[in-house]
Motif scaffolding. Structure first.
Motif, PDB file in Angstrom:
ATOM      1  N   ARG A 147       0.821  -1.209   0.000  1.00 57.61           N
ATOM      2  CA  ARG A 147       0.000   0.000   0.000  1.00 57.61           C
ATOM      3  C   ARG A 147       0.856   1.260   0.000  1.00 57.61           C
ATOM      4  O   ARG A 147       0.354   2.354  -0.255  1.00 57.61           O
ATOM      5  CB  ARG A 147      -0.930   0.009   1.221  1.00 57.61           C
ATOM      6  CG  ARG A 147      -1.886  -1.152   1.292  1.00 57.61           C
ATOM      7  CD  ARG A 147      -2.748  -1.252   0.057  1.00 57.61           C
ATOM      8  NE  ARG A 147      -3.552  -0.056  -0.147  1.00 57.61           N
ATOM      9  CZ  ARG A 147      -4.211   0.237  -1.259  1.00 57.61           C
ATOM     10  NH1 ARG A 147      -4.133  -0.583  -2.294  1.00 57.61           N
ATOM     11  NH2 ARG A 147      -4.925   1.338  -1.353  1.00 57.61           N
ATOM     12  N   GLN A 149       3.158   1.871  -2.091  1.00 54.40           N
ATOM     13  CA  GLN A 149       3.431   2.167  -3.491  1.00 54.40           C
ATOM     14  C   GLN A 149       4.872   2.654  -3.691  1.00 54.40           C
ATOM     15  O   GLN A 149       5.140   3.660  -4.334  1.00 54.40           O
ATOM     16  CB  GLN A 149       2.412   3.179  -4.039  1.00 54.40           C
ATOM     17  CG  GLN A 149       0.984   2.652  -3.989  1.00 54.40           C
ATOM     18  CD  GLN A 149      -0.048   3.608  -4.531  1.00 54.40           C
ATOM     19  OE1 GLN A 149       0.275   4.667  -5.060  1.00 54.40           O
ATOM     20  NE2 GLN A 149      -1.315   3.244  -4.411  1.00 54.40           N
ATOM     21  N   THR A 150       5.799   1.891  -3.084  1.00 57.16           N
ATOM     22  CA  THR A 150       7.236   2.170  -3.204  1.00 57.16           C
ATOM     23  C   THR A 150       7.932   0.893  -3.682  1.00 57.16           C
ATOM     24  O   THR A 150       8.576   0.193  -2.899  1.00 57.16           O
ATOM     25  CB  THR A 150       7.819   2.608  -1.849  1.00 57.16           C
ATOM     26  OG1 THR A 150       7.451   1.635  -0.849  1.00 57.16           O
ATOM     27  CG2 THR A 150       7.290   3.967  -1.420  1.00 57.16           C
TER      28      THR A 150
END
Length: 216
Positions: A147, A149-150
């Motif tokens: 979650r 988003q890396t």
């Protein structure tokens, strides 16, 4: 000008399947630290020829998941206390940051899914199933970090998990806990409360306490 379409390379497909399967086994601690492997044995286990086995091992050696000695011996790494401390430090730096970045996107359904994974983790402890414990522990963290988003940070963390997998399994098998550590519950509570400092602290403690015990 005609375009020649080459048929897919069956060795390439077999190599990718083998690589992913063997990588997962190492990450989840299904192979013990220092356990010797052979190309022939790997090929026999997965039903492939020597070529995809060799390519998969080459990639895993490059990632630090396997070691290859000058004599050609393949094994999982036996980590020194200094190496464990280094990898624990990497986890302590990166994973709280990913958790914090995930926090704004931690909707109710995600928290429910994490709670379900944590229940499976607790069941593994009750069964004293070290491999299932490592697998569900990493699944819990990976589900949360997705979650954030890396993707680059997560890829680095997965490489660390890969190097630690056999050692983590050996650690939890030796500790023979009767109940799961409380830190996942603390992570869930911090997510529900939107508490970033509490979340960072819970993640940092969770990812280092076992490893620091082992390194000490």
């Amino acid at each position: 000008m005609s375009l020649t379409i080459r048929p897919p390379d069956p060795n390439a497909a077999a190599h990718e399947r083998l690589y992913r399967s063997l990588r997962q086994q190492v990450m989840h601690g299904e192979i013990l630290p220092g356990q010797a492997l052979t190309l022939r044995g790997i090929g026999r286990q997965f039903g492939v020829s020597m070529t995809p086995a060799r390519e998969a091992v080459r990639r895993l050696v490059a990632e630090g998941a396997l070691t290859l000695s000058s004599s050609g011996r393949i094994s999982t790494p036996e980590l020194t206390p200094e190496r464990i401390e280094e990898l624990a430090a990497i986890r302590a730096m990166m994973e709280p940051e990913m958790a914090a970045r995930a926090l704004p996107r931690a909707h109710f359904a995600l928290i429910e899914r994490l709670a379900a994974i944590n229940s499976m983790n607790a069941e593994a402890v009750q069964r004293q199933d070290a491999v299932a414990y490592v697998r569900t522990n990493l699944e819990f963290h990976r589900m949360l970090y997705l979650r954030a988003q890396t993707p680059a940070m997560l890829a680095i963390c997965e490489t660390v998990w890969l190097q630690l997998g056999p050692t983590m399994r050996a650690l939890y098998a030796r500790l023979r806990r009767q109940e799961a550590p409380p830190y996942h519950r603390m992570i869930l509570a911090a997510l529900k409360a939107g508490d970033e400092p509490g979340l960072r602290l819970a993640v940092r403690t969770d990812v280092t306490q076992g490893l620091r015990h082992l390194a000490g």
